[in-house]
Write an enzyme that holds these catalytic residues in place. Structure first.
Site, PDB file in Angstrom:
ATOM      1  N   ASP A  50      51.620-119.947 -79.888  1.00  0.00           N
ATOM      2  CA  ASP A  50      52.544-120.468 -78.400  1.00  0.00           C
ATOM      3  C   ASP A  50      54.107-120.442 -77.884  1.00  0.00           C
ATOM      4  OD1 ASP A  50      50.082-121.548 -77.248  1.00  0.00           O
ATOM      5  OD2 ASP A  50      51.268-122.819 -76.646  1.00  0.00           O
ATOM      6  N   GLU A 103      45.604-124.178 -61.233  1.00  0.00           N
ATOM      7  CA  GLU A 103      44.433-123.409 -60.276  1.00  0.00           C
ATOM      8  C   GLU A 103      44.098-124.808 -59.032  1.00  0.00           C
ATOM      9  OE1 GLU A 103      42.393-122.649 -63.378  1.00  0.00           O
ATOM     10  OE2 GLU A 103      44.176-122.161 -64.915  1.00  0.00           O
TER      11      GLU A 103
END
Length: 402
Positions: free
Chosen positions: A148, A337
């Protein structure tokens, strides 16, 4: 039979997310979550070829039992024989890893060294790797670590250094590392596609907003700054994490309120953020649903602070890009989102830059729907793009191990 599928493992301290997918098409054969490890009600749920199922793993079950269940109960002989490699999501790779790598003894040592920066996550990742070696011995040379932190390793010194004694960086690696890099990498590629440009010519500001949240700024396809720091505690207001605070608050809590370092860490990591501001929940939907309710002022308070902090980062990163054309401000992650309210509040702070929201487009972009949410005459585009970290992990794993 063709070994063209990738098994993806994302091992947390008390859970394990898993998937089997085709790295070329993104077609998902199996996905699921095992959770409540080491508790009485350890359980697993999955979706296999479109059919949902769930089961108890037994009291005290953890990663080993979950992976054994996946291998023995969910992977048919045909599906298992189609898996050519295993991709592991690794939260922290320190400075050692700037890209995904095939796992060997040196990689394991590197992940162990980075435990100091991710004490909850990296030990769990190492358990996942060990169990994958044991349960899938035929794929031992085909395990890949996808970090990550890797996407953010292109940051220049002025972005990643803290104004601390320099030897703390040179001797102990104390610097900004960032997180959510796999998501930021995927969204960068999607912004490039939207702009009709090669990735290495794409400039973007990416807002990954979920229970954890981070913003990154990308110039010519490479990250040049990001909001998370040495650990995922720095930056935005998050579900239970404070994000940016005056460091002297730690001294105050210790000296004036008599809190131990463990209590302070617990407060900043698990009791702050939206949970701390509302004093009710870490769920952003509570703040959204009750934003206009005068009897619940905590909802408006929390969402306003959350959105204001987000806008500050976006605005700062717009300034850092300078004369470089900004292709898009992209929102992704569960909140990014789905929360038109958060996007509206944040972008309304950026009118000075000529950012102009289209209300209808903004409301329509949710529940997996992507799209431009700014007006046609907006100086800059803002877009909603669902993230797909699993696909990035699968593709990186396929490149290195298939």
């Amino acid at each position: 039979m063709s070994k063209n599928l990738i098994l993806i493992l994302n091992c947390g301290s008390s859970s394990l997310k898993f998937a089997v997918l085709d790295p070329k098409t993104g077609d998902e054969k199996l996905s699921g979550l095992a959770e409540a490890f080491n508790l009485e009600d350890a359980r697993i749920k999955w979706k296999l070829h479109g059919e949902k199922g769930n089961a108890d793993l037994g009291a005290g079950a953890a990663h080993s039992e979950a992976l054994t269940f996946i291998a023995n109960e969910l992977l048919s002989e045909e599906l298992r024989s189609s898996i050519g490699a295993i991709g592991h999501r690794i939260v922290h790779g320190g400075e050692q890893f700037t890209s995904s790598v095939v796992i060997n003894d040196d990689v394991v040592k590197g992940i162990e060294h980075a435990i100091q920066f991710a004490p909850l996550h990296n030990p769990a990742h190492l358990i996942g790797i060990k169990e994958a070696f044991r349960i899938f011995p035929e794929l031992k040379e085909k395990n890949v670590a996808v970090f990550d932190t890797a996407f953010h390793q292109t940051m220049p010194e002025e972005a990643f250094l803290y104004a601390l004694p320099y030897k703390l960086y040179k001797e102990h690696g104390i610097r900004r590392y960032g997180a959510h890099g796999t998501s930021h990498l995927f969204i960068t590629s999607q912004v490039a596609e939207l702009a009709g440009k090669p990735v290495d010519q794409t400039n973007a500001i990416i807002c990954h907003l979920g229970n954890g949240g981070s913003v990154s700024v990308v110039r010519n396809g490479k990250c040049i700054d990001t909001s998370m720091g040495l650990t995922p505690l720095e930056g935005l207001v998050m579900g239970t994490r404070s994000g940016d605070i005056d460091p002297a608050i730690v001294f105050y809590l210790y000296k004036n309120l008599g809190m131990s370092m463990e209590q302070i860490e617990d407060t900043l990591v698990k009791k702050s953020g939206l949970l701390g501001l509302t004093e009710v929940t870490s769920d952003c939907r509570y703040a959204e649903d009750n934003y206009e309710d005068a009897s619940k002022p905590e909802a408006k308070r929390a969402l306003d602070v959350y959105s204001y902090r987000l806008a500050k980062y976006i605005g700062a990163y717009m300034a850092i890009l300078g004369d470089d054309h900004l292709d898009a401000i992209a929102f992704t992650g569960g909140i990014g989102e789905n929360s038109g309210h958060v996007r509206e509040l944040a972008l309304n702070h950026l009118k000075l830059f000529g950012v102009k929201l289209d209300v209808e487009r903004n409301l329509a972009a949710r529940f997996g729907k992507s799209g431009v949410i700014t007006a046609d005459d907006s100086t800059f585009k803002a877009v909603v793009i669902p993230t797909n970290e699993e696909l990035v992990i699968a593709q990186d794993t396929a490149k290195l191990a298939l």
